[in-house]
Design an enzyme around this catalytic site. Structure first.
Site, PDB file in Angstrom:
ATOM      1  N   LYS A 150       0.829  -1.206   0.000  1.00 13.95           N
ATOM      2  CA  LYS A 150       0.000   0.000   0.000  1.00 13.95           C
ATOM      3  C   LYS A 150       0.864   1.257   0.000  1.00 13.95           C
ATOM      4  CE  LYS A 150      -2.323   1.102   3.724  1.00 13.95           C
ATOM      5  NZ  LYS A 150      -3.354   1.053   4.782  1.00 13.95           N
ATOM      6  N   ASP A 168      -6.949   0.951   1.221  1.00 15.30           N
ATOM      7  CA  ASP A 168      -7.019   0.977   2.676  1.00 15.30           C
ATOM      8  C   ASP A 168      -8.430   0.601   3.114  1.00 15.30           C
ATOM      9  OD1 ASP A 168      -8.574   3.169   2.089  1.00 15.30           O
ATOM     10  OD2 ASP A 168      -7.478   4.565   3.375  1.00 15.30           O
TER      11      ASP A 168
END
Length: 243
Positions: A150, A168
């Protein structure tokens, strides 16, 4: 070549935690192409050039800011990074500041001790392996201490304009509620965005989705009455109170 520093990385979200909030049973099909175009056209019209809400100055400071934001809010990170970046704007300066020095700047954010170790270690690796520059590939970024997929995707997207999708909890929720990108975990949602969101919207898709999840499609009480994409959203039941 210097050996990679070995601080314990931040604990990733476990599969059990992902499964706890994943859709039960068979995943629904993603929204049809025309609906995807309609939704992202609306989101783009309201925010033509979305950017991360983390404050940064260059690739290195963005990398550090994103690493610090794990299990912390952007608001909280933004309170500490201006002073940190004034003191240590480069990998060399961050290493010179040291773990204790970094710790003094970031005490108000979660997991600050481990994050301080990671920030110094990733800075040292940038110096030892990449000549002090932030690499522009996902694989290289993910060799840095404390940097996962991420974080790497945020840097790739924001700095090098690679249409990487940093998923997320907000994007996971919005992707499943709207069926823009159904998935049982973050990896499935990331693939679903890449597979289903029309190409003209890929570059900024994760920015639009995270902002929508943060301010409109909130976890406990989605603000459906003020949602600009309500007409295209299959999520039920919709709330009636705009608060």
């Amino acid at each position: 070549m210097a050996q990679d520093p070995t601080p314990t990385p931040l604990a990733p979200r476990t599969r059990r935690a992902a499964a706890a909030r994943a859709p039960a049973g068979r995943l629904p099909p993603p929204l049809p192409y025309a609906e995807q175009v309609a939704i992202f056209t609306i989101l783009r019209a309201s925010n033509p050039r979305p950017v991360t809400e983390l404050q940064y100055r260059d690739a290195f400071t963005l990398l550090v800011a994103v690493a610090l934001s794990a299990q912390a809010t952007d608001v909280g990170v933004n309170k500490v990074t201006p002073a940190l970046f004034d003191a240590a704007p480069t990998p060399q300066a961050m290493v010179a500041l040291g773990v204790e020095g970094v710790t003094d700047y970031i005490r108000t954010i979660g997991l600050f001790r481990q994050k301080a170790k990671n920030v110094v270690a990733l800075s040292q690796r940038l110096i030892d392996v990449y000549g002090g520059e932030v690499p522009s590939s996902r694989a290289a970024l993910m060799t840095l201490p404390g940097v996962g997929r991420k974080t790497a995707n945020v840097v790739l997207n924001s700095v090098w304009r690679v249409p990487a999708q940093a998923v997320d909890t907000h994007i996971f929720r919005v992707g499943n509620r709207t069926r823009i990108a159904p998935g049982r975990d973050e990896a499935e949602v990331e693939r679903a965005i890449e597979d289903n969101v029309p190409a003209p919207f890929q570059q900024d898709a994760h920015h639009w989705l995270i902002l929508h999840g943060r301010y409109v499609c909130q976890a406990r009480r989605p603000r459906c009455p003020i949602c600009p994409i309500r007409a295209h959203c299959p999520y039920e039941p919709k709330t009636t109170d705009p608060v």
